[in-house]
Scaffold this active site. Structure first.
Site, PDB file in Angstrom:
ATOM      1  N   ARG A 132      43.929  37.881  54.836  1.00 47.30           N
ATOM      2  CA  ARG A 132      44.798  39.004  54.437  1.00 47.30           C
ATOM      3  C   ARG A 132      46.032  39.048  55.334  1.00 47.30           C
ATOM      4  O   ARG A 132      47.141  39.293  54.899  1.00 47.30           O
ATOM      5  CB  ARG A 132      44.049  40.347  54.547  1.00 47.30           C
ATOM      6  CG  ARG A 132      42.837  40.532  53.640  1.00 47.30           C
ATOM      7  CD  ARG A 132      43.202  40.532  52.181  1.00 47.30           C
ATOM      8  NE  ARG A 132      44.303  41.428  51.884  1.00 47.30           N
ATOM      9  CZ  ARG A 132      44.219  42.782  51.861  1.00 47.30           C
ATOM     10  NH1 ARG A 132      43.065  43.386  52.051  1.00 47.30           N
ATOM     11  NH2 ARG A 132      45.283  43.519  51.589  1.00 47.30           N
ATOM     12  N   CYS A 190      36.228  41.339  48.661  1.00 44.26           N
ATOM     13  CA  CYS A 190      37.445  41.836  49.306  1.00 44.26           C
ATOM     14  C   CYS A 190      37.117  42.713  50.506  1.00 44.26           C
ATOM     15  O   CYS A 190      37.948  42.882  51.396  1.00 44.26           O
ATOM     16  CB  CYS A 190      38.288  42.605  48.300  1.00 44.26           C
ATOM     17  SG  CYS A 190      37.385  43.938  47.486  1.00 44.26           S
ATOM     18  N   ASP A 218      32.976  43.229  44.061  1.00 49.21           N
ATOM     19  CA  ASP A 218      33.668  44.348  44.714  1.00 49.21           C
ATOM     20  C   ASP A 218      32.828  45.602  44.463  1.00 49.21           C
ATOM     21  O   ASP A 218      31.956  45.607  43.571  1.00 49.21           O
ATOM     22  CB  ASP A 218      35.076  44.489  44.099  1.00 49.21           C
ATOM     23  CG  ASP A 218      35.904  45.611  44.732  1.00 49.21           C
ATOM     24  OD1 ASP A 218      35.566  46.070  45.838  1.00 49.21           O
ATOM     25  OD2 ASP A 218      36.896  46.042  44.103  1.00 49.21           O
ATOM     26  N   HIS A 257      45.999  44.987  43.207  1.00 52.62           N
ATOM     27  CA  HIS A 257      45.853  44.719  44.648  1.00 52.62           C
ATOM     28  C   HIS A 257      46.380  43.295  44.912  1.00 52.62           C
ATOM     29  O   HIS A 257      45.620  42.395  45.260  1.00 52.62           O
ATOM     30  CB  HIS A 257      44.376  44.868  45.047  1.00 52.62           C
ATOM     31  CG  HIS A 257      44.153  45.060  46.514  1.00 52.62           C
ATOM     32  ND1 HIS A 257      45.180  45.136  47.441  1.00 52.62           N
ATOM     33  CD2 HIS A 257      42.994  45.184  47.246  1.00 52.62           C
ATOM     34  CE1 HIS A 257      44.670  45.309  48.645  1.00 52.62           C
ATOM     35  NE2 HIS A 257      43.357  45.342  48.554  1.00 52.62           N
ATOM     36  N   GLN A 293      45.714  41.256  48.159  1.00 52.21           N
ATOM     37  CA  GLN A 293      44.317  40.811  48.226  1.00 52.21           C
ATOM     38  C   GLN A 293      44.146  39.508  47.444  1.00 52.21           C
ATOM     39  O   GLN A 293      43.545  38.540  47.939  1.00 52.21           O
ATOM     40  CB  GLN A 293      43.400  41.892  47.630  1.00 52.21           C
ATOM     41  CG  GLN A 293      41.931  41.506  47.593  1.00 52.21           C
ATOM     42  CD  GLN A 293      41.324  41.409  48.984  1.00 52.21           C
ATOM     43  OE1 GLN A 293      41.381  42.348  49.748  1.00 52.21           O
ATOM     44  NE2 GLN A 293      40.732  40.276  49.321  1.00 52.21           N
ATOM     45  N   ARG A 330      50.085  52.067  49.906  1.00 52.42           N
ATOM     46  CA  ARG A 330      48.740  52.082  49.331  1.00 52.42           C
ATOM     47  C   ARG A 330      48.485  53.478  48.797  1.00 52.42           C
ATOM     48  O   ARG A 330      48.634  54.471  49.520  1.00 52.42           O
ATOM     49  CB  ARG A 330      47.662  51.748  50.362  1.00 52.42           C
ATOM     50  CG  ARG A 330      46.278  52.177  49.859  1.00 52.42           C
ATOM     51  CD  ARG A 330      45.146  51.740  50.716  1.00 52.42           C
ATOM     52  NE  ARG A 330      44.980  50.306  50.627  1.00 52.42           N
ATOM     53  CZ  ARG A 330      43.849  49.677  50.939  1.00 52.42           C
ATOM     54  NH1 ARG A 330      42.797  50.341  51.349  1.00 52.42           N
ATOM     55  NH2 ARG A 330      43.757  48.373  50.833  1.00 52.42           N
TER      56      ARG A 330
HETATM   57  N1   CP Z   1      40.214  44.612  51.086  1.00 51.16           N
HETATM   58  C1   CP Z   1      40.927  45.669  51.497  1.00 51.16           C
HETATM   59  O1   CP Z   1      41.965  46.008  50.948  1.00 51.16           O
HETATM   60  O2   CP Z   1      40.390  46.320  52.556  1.00 51.16           O
HETATM   61  P1   CP Z   1      40.901  47.709  53.150  1.00 51.16           P
HETATM   62  O3   CP Z   1      40.635  48.763  52.114  1.00 51.16           O
HETATM   63  O4   CP Z   1      40.102  47.902  54.394  1.00 51.16           O
HETATM   64  O5   CP Z   1      42.372  47.597  53.417  1.00 51.16           O
HETATM   65  N1  NVA Z   2      38.204  48.335  44.353  1.00 51.31           N
HETATM   66  C1  NVA Z   2      38.181  48.745  45.739  1.00 51.31           C
HETATM   67  C2  NVA Z   2      38.923  47.770  46.575  1.00 51.31           C
HETATM   68  C3  NVA Z   2      38.952  48.078  48.044  1.00 51.31           C
HETATM   69  C4  NVA Z   2      39.768  47.085  48.818  1.00 51.31           C
HETATM   70  C5  NVA Z   2      38.777  50.130  45.870  1.00 51.31           C
HETATM   71  O1  NVA Z   2      39.826  50.387  45.261  1.00 51.31           O
HETATM   72  O2  NVA Z   2      38.201  50.953  46.553  1.00 51.31           O
END
Ligand code: CP
Ligand code: NVA
Length: 315
Positions: free
Chosen positions: A299, A271, A231, A136, A139, A109
């Site tokens: 997830r 999400c 989101d 993502h 997700q 990530r």
């Molecule tokens: N939805 C999601 O990716 O959550 P986190 O950022 O907590 O992993």
């Molecule tokens: N768009 C958001 C998603 C978090 C899971 C971010 O990147 O912060």
């Protein structure tokens, strides 16, 4: 039957996956969820070691990978920003080479999609994208699973409302257009998806028989939608843009009135993490929180399926 193409396969973006491969992963996720509900754990990943690299914070993704590993007999090793020197004091290439000698799989990530690609290219083991600025994919798999679980079908229109250029919007456009779901991105023009990405998804949609609409009009985008999705307005790394985004996106806050533009049986998805009072009102969230928390749980099941399909010796 597992498509042989999934063995050893990285998941960098669902754009690389076929509809059949995605459906297989969703079926496997359902099976693994049912198995866990029965109190059964397996050894699908027995003896495997998985590196979990996080340049950005996470609750769901980190916990999903960790629990999925623990359930299936693998060892997860968390590597946060202060643990390794990826891309700073050590090149991505060297890091990939070293981790590939020790681990059977790598989750990443972070910010750049190019890093997840490079890790996959040089590590020699499957790499799983746990979120980048661009995409993502794990997700989106959980989102499809949740929609199918609720409606018994993927023949549901999905409307994403908010920042149409972010990682989640992009992942959803790809996922929906691959599996044949009609998809609308509802967003102010300034935040419409990148044209190239949109065109790529339109090509997927043409193949799967779906449509992809981009509009600044909530009434148009939500019309007939069975799943409304939102989101955060400013994603991780965009904190300095929060005020500008709030000004642009205030008319797109998902509240109960906005939801009434969708199909009567529509669900709301998010999400998470959510900013209640930001992209979604507390009331709209509360009405749909059961499905939103199903989505969060899913997830774990989908991530387990992705790792099992790529790394298990037992499937
Ligand atoms: N939805 C999601 O990716 O959550 P986190 O950022 O907590 O992993
Ligand atoms: N768009 C958001 C998603 C978090 C899971 C971010 O990147 O912060």
């Amino acid at each position: 039957m597992k498509p042989t193409s999934l063995k050893g396969r990285s998941l960098l973006t669902l754009a690389d996956y076929s509809k059949e491969e995605i459906i297989y992963l969703l079926d496997l996720s359902d099976e693994l969820k049912a198995r866990k509900r029965r109190g059964e754990r397996g050894g699908l990943l027995a003896g495997k070691n998985v590196a979990l690299i996080f340049e950005k914070p996470s609750t769901r993704t980190r916990c999903a990978f960790t629990v999925a590993c623990a359930d299936e007999g693998a060892h997860p090793e968390y590597l946060g920003v202060n643990d390794i020197q990826l891309g700073h004091k050590e090149s991505v290439y060297d890091t990939a080479k070293v981790l590939g000698r020790m681990f059977d799989g790598i989750e990443f990530r972070g910010f750049r999609q190019s890093v997840v690609r490079e890790l996959a290219e040089y590590s020699g083991v499957p790499v799983f994208n746990g979120l980048t600025d661009e995409d993502h994919p794990t997700q989106a798999l959980a989102d499809l699973m949740t929609i199918r679980e609720r409606f018994g079908t993927l023949a549901v229109k999905l409307a994403f409302v908010g920042d149409g250029r972010n990682n989640v919007a992009n992942a959803l456009m790809i996922a929906a257009s691959k599996v044949g779901m009609d998809c609308a991105v509802v967003s102010p023009r300034e935040l419409w998806p990148d044209v190239e990405r949109m065109e790529r998804c339109r090509a997927f949609a043409a193949e799967s028989g779906a449509s992809l609409t981009v509009t600044d009009d909530p009434a148009e985008g939500l019309s007939g939608a069975g799943a409304v999705y939102t989101d955060v307005w400013a994603s991780m790394g965009e904190e300095s843009k929060a005020a500008e985004r709030a000004a642009l996106l205030a008319p797109y806050r998902v509240d109960v009135k906005m939801l009434s533009l969708a199909a009567p049986e529509a669900i709301l998805l998010h999400c998470l993490p959510a900013v209640k009072g930001g992209e979604v009102t507390a009331a709209a969230f509360a009405l749909h929180e059961e499905v939103i928390f199903d989505q969060a749980e899913n997830r774990m099941h989908t991530i387990k399926a992705v790792m099992a399909a790529a790394m298990s010796d037992a499937l």
